[in-house]
Design a protein around this motif. Structure first.
Motif, PDB file in Angstrom:
ATOM      1  N   THR A  28       0.823  -1.214   0.000  1.00 32.59           N
ATOM      2  CA  THR A  28       0.000   0.000   0.000  1.00 32.59           C
ATOM      3  C   THR A  28       0.858   1.266   0.000  1.00 32.59           C
ATOM      4  OG1 THR A  28      -0.165   0.021   2.427  1.00 32.59           O
ATOM      5  CG2 THR A  28      -1.875  -1.173   1.211  1.00 32.59           C
ATOM      6  N   LYS A  29       2.028   1.188   0.593  1.00 37.35           N
ATOM      7  CA  LYS A  29       2.916   2.356   0.651  1.00 37.35           C
ATOM      8  C   LYS A  29       3.873   2.412  -0.542  1.00 37.35           C
ATOM      9  CE  LYS A  29       2.945   2.576   5.719  1.00 37.35           C
ATOM     10  NZ  LYS A  29       3.790   2.500   6.936  1.00 37.35           N
ATOM     11  N   HIS A  30       4.227   1.253  -1.087  1.00 36.93           N
ATOM     12  CA  HIS A  30       5.213   1.189  -2.172  1.00 36.93           C
ATOM     13  C   HIS A  30       4.674   0.292  -3.298  1.00 36.93           C
ATOM     14  CE1 HIS A  30       8.074   2.962   0.691  1.00 36.93           C
ATOM     15  NE2 HIS A  30       7.639   2.069   1.565  1.00 36.93           N
ATOM     16  N   PRO A  31       3.648   0.753  -4.019  1.00 39.03           N
ATOM     17  CA  PRO A  31       3.001  -0.098  -5.027  1.00 39.03           C
ATOM     18  C   PRO A  31       3.858  -0.386  -6.253  1.00 39.03           C
ATOM     19  CG  PRO A  31       2.132   2.133  -5.125  1.00 39.03           C
ATOM     20  CD  PRO A  31       3.010   2.087  -3.915  1.00 39.03           C
ATOM     21  N   ASN A  32       4.997   0.283  -6.383  1.00 43.73           N
ATOM     22  CA  ASN A  32       5.854   0.057  -7.551  1.00 43.73           C
ATOM     23  C   ASN A  32       7.051  -0.832  -7.251  1.00 43.73           C
ATOM     24  OD1 ASN A  32       4.285   1.727  -9.278  1.00 43.73           O
ATOM     25  ND2 ASN A  32       5.221   3.536  -8.344  1.00 43.73           N
ATOM     26  N   ASN A  33       7.059  -1.437  -6.081  1.00 40.39           N
ATOM     27  CA  ASN A  33       8.124  -2.374  -5.728  1.00 40.39           C
ATOM     28  C   ASN A  33       7.646  -3.792  -6.052  1.00 40.39           C
ATOM     29  OD1 ASN A  33       9.874  -4.186  -4.294  1.00 40.39           O
ATOM     30  ND2 ASN A  33      10.518  -2.488  -2.993  1.00 40.39           N
ATOM     31  N   PRO A  34       8.327  -4.509  -6.946  1.00 44.95           N
ATOM     32  CA  PRO A  34       7.832  -5.836  -7.351  1.00 44.95           C
ATOM     33  C   PRO A  34       8.011  -6.932  -6.311  1.00 44.95           C
ATOM     34  CG  PRO A  34       9.932  -5.381  -8.408  1.00 44.95           C
ATOM     35  CD  PRO A  34       9.541  -4.117  -7.688  1.00 44.95           C
ATOM     36  N   LEU A  35       8.961  -6.768  -5.380  1.00 46.18           N
ATOM     37  CA  LEU A  35       9.294  -7.873  -4.484  1.00 46.18           C
ATOM     38  C   LEU A  35       8.121  -8.343  -3.622  1.00 46.18           C
ATOM     39  CD1 LEU A  35      11.321  -9.876  -3.412  1.00 46.18           C
ATOM     40  CD2 LEU A  35      12.139  -8.132  -1.817  1.00 46.18           C
ATOM     41  N   PRO A  36       7.359  -7.441  -2.966  1.00 46.41           N
ATOM     42  CA  PRO A  36       6.251  -7.965  -2.160  1.00 46.41           C
ATOM     43  C   PRO A  36       5.195  -8.678  -2.996  1.00 46.41           C
ATOM     44  CG  PRO A  36       6.207  -5.564  -2.230  1.00 46.41           C
ATOM     45  CD  PRO A  36       7.510  -5.984  -2.808  1.00 46.41           C
ATOM     46  N   PHE A  37       4.945  -8.209  -4.225  1.00 45.04           N
ATOM     47  CA  PHE A  37       4.004  -8.915  -5.101  1.00 45.04           C
ATOM     48  C   PHE A  37       4.537 -10.318  -5.430  1.00 45.04           C
ATOM     49  CE2 PHE A  37       2.895  -4.442  -6.114  1.00 45.04           C
ATOM     50  CZ  PHE A  37       1.539  -4.492  -5.832  1.00 45.04           C
ATOM     51  N   HIS A  38       5.842 -10.394  -5.693  1.00 41.21           N
ATOM     52  CA  HIS A  38       6.477 -11.680  -5.974  1.00 41.21           C
ATOM     53  C   HIS A  38       6.286 -12.633  -4.804  1.00 41.21           C
ATOM     54  CE1 HIS A  38      10.574 -13.823  -6.963  1.00 41.21           C
ATOM     55  NE2 HIS A  38       9.600 -14.679  -6.795  1.00 41.21           N
ATOM     56  N   ARG A  39       6.613 -12.169  -3.603  1.00 38.15           N
ATOM     57  CA  ARG A  39       6.521 -13.038  -2.435  1.00 38.15           C
ATOM     58  C   ARG A  39       5.065 -13.421  -2.135  1.00 38.15           C
ATOM     59  NH1 ARG A  39      10.125 -15.667  -2.806  1.00 38.15           N
ATOM     60  NH2 ARG A  39       9.332 -16.658  -0.924  1.00 38.15           N
ATOM     61  N   LEU A  40       4.141 -12.481  -2.277  1.00 38.88           N
ATOM     62  CA  LEU A  40       2.728 -12.800  -2.056  1.00 38.88           C
ATOM     63  C   LEU A  40       2.252 -13.850  -3.058  1.00 38.88           C
ATOM     64  CD1 LEU A  40       1.380  -9.213  -1.322  1.00 38.88           C
ATOM     65  CD2 LEU A  40       1.267 -11.163   0.266  1.00 38.88           C
ATOM     66  N   GLY A  41       2.758 -13.770  -4.291  1.00 37.74           N
ATOM     67  CA  GLY A  41       2.406 -14.762  -5.292  1.00 37.74           C
ATOM     68  C   GLY A  41       2.914 -16.149  -4.931  1.00 37.74           C
TER      69      GLY A  41
END
Length: 201
Positions: A28-41
């Motif tokens: 929510t604070k850093h929507p352009n960082n791919p790493l949390p999306f990667h880990r959530l996936g």
């Protein structure tokens, strides 16, 4: 950076709820960082929620499509669903970017063996493992595919190359025990799988 490190630590400690909460707050604070999306996936794939997995990994891919670790994990999520052609495409793309990426190479090798391309799979196993470990890995894949006599041959070959290789010796024992009770036992399930034959996390 510290938050993401803490989330990864929570993952490794088997605390997925805590890790997920940190990643979601970070997004929510850093929507352009791919790493949390990667880990959530990756976490969604572990839970079998492939709709969420695809959503998260797609977002990460659009931001960081040349990341070999991400590509390897996308490939593994495809493999888990039996989408072997798609999985192979992503594994190979990861290896084009990093020829020695162990998880991508080992997972591709496993897929190749399972789809009847044993020699090609063995060559890739050898590229990122020692020869003995490569033969042992091939033995495990063959055993899980029900080719037990062929598996024993490769476990023995591994021990010829390195007589101290515990994973090969253990594989032989597991296959022998399974064959003794094969009339009543379910399909072969080893106590351990080859190193790196899992998601890259």
């Amino acid at each position: 950076e510290g938050q993401l490190s803490f989330a990864r630590l929570a993952e490794r400690r088997g605390q997925p709820e805590q890790a997920q909460a940190i990643y979601e707050a970070f997004v929510t604070k850093h929507p352009n960082n791919p790493l949390p999306f990667h880990r959530l996936g990756v976490m969604a794939a572990r839970q079998g929620d492939f709709k969420k997995c695809d959503d998260y990994l797609s977002k990460a891919f659009h931001m960081d499509g040349n990341n070999p670790e991400l590509l390897a994990d996308i490939g593994y999520s495809m493999y888990l669903r039996g989408l072997t052609a798609d999985a192979e495409t992503f594994y190979r793309r990861a290896l084009e970017l990093d020829r020695d990426h162990e998880a991508a190479a080992n997972n591709l090798a496993m897929l190749l063996v399972e789809t009847g391309r044993k020699n090609e799979g063995l060559a890739i196993f050898k590229r990122v493992n020692g020869d003995a470990e490569a033969y042992a890995n091939l033995g495990y894949v063959l055993a899980q595919s029900g080719e037990l006599n062929e598996a024993k041959k490769y476990f023995n070959h591994a021990l010829t190359v390195d007589s101290t290789l515990k994973q090969a010796a253990k594989g032989l024992v597991q296959v022998a025990e399974f064959q003794k009770r094969s009339r009543t036992a379910p399909e072969f399930q080893p106590d351990r799988a080859p190193e790196q034959l899992a998601a890259t996390s």
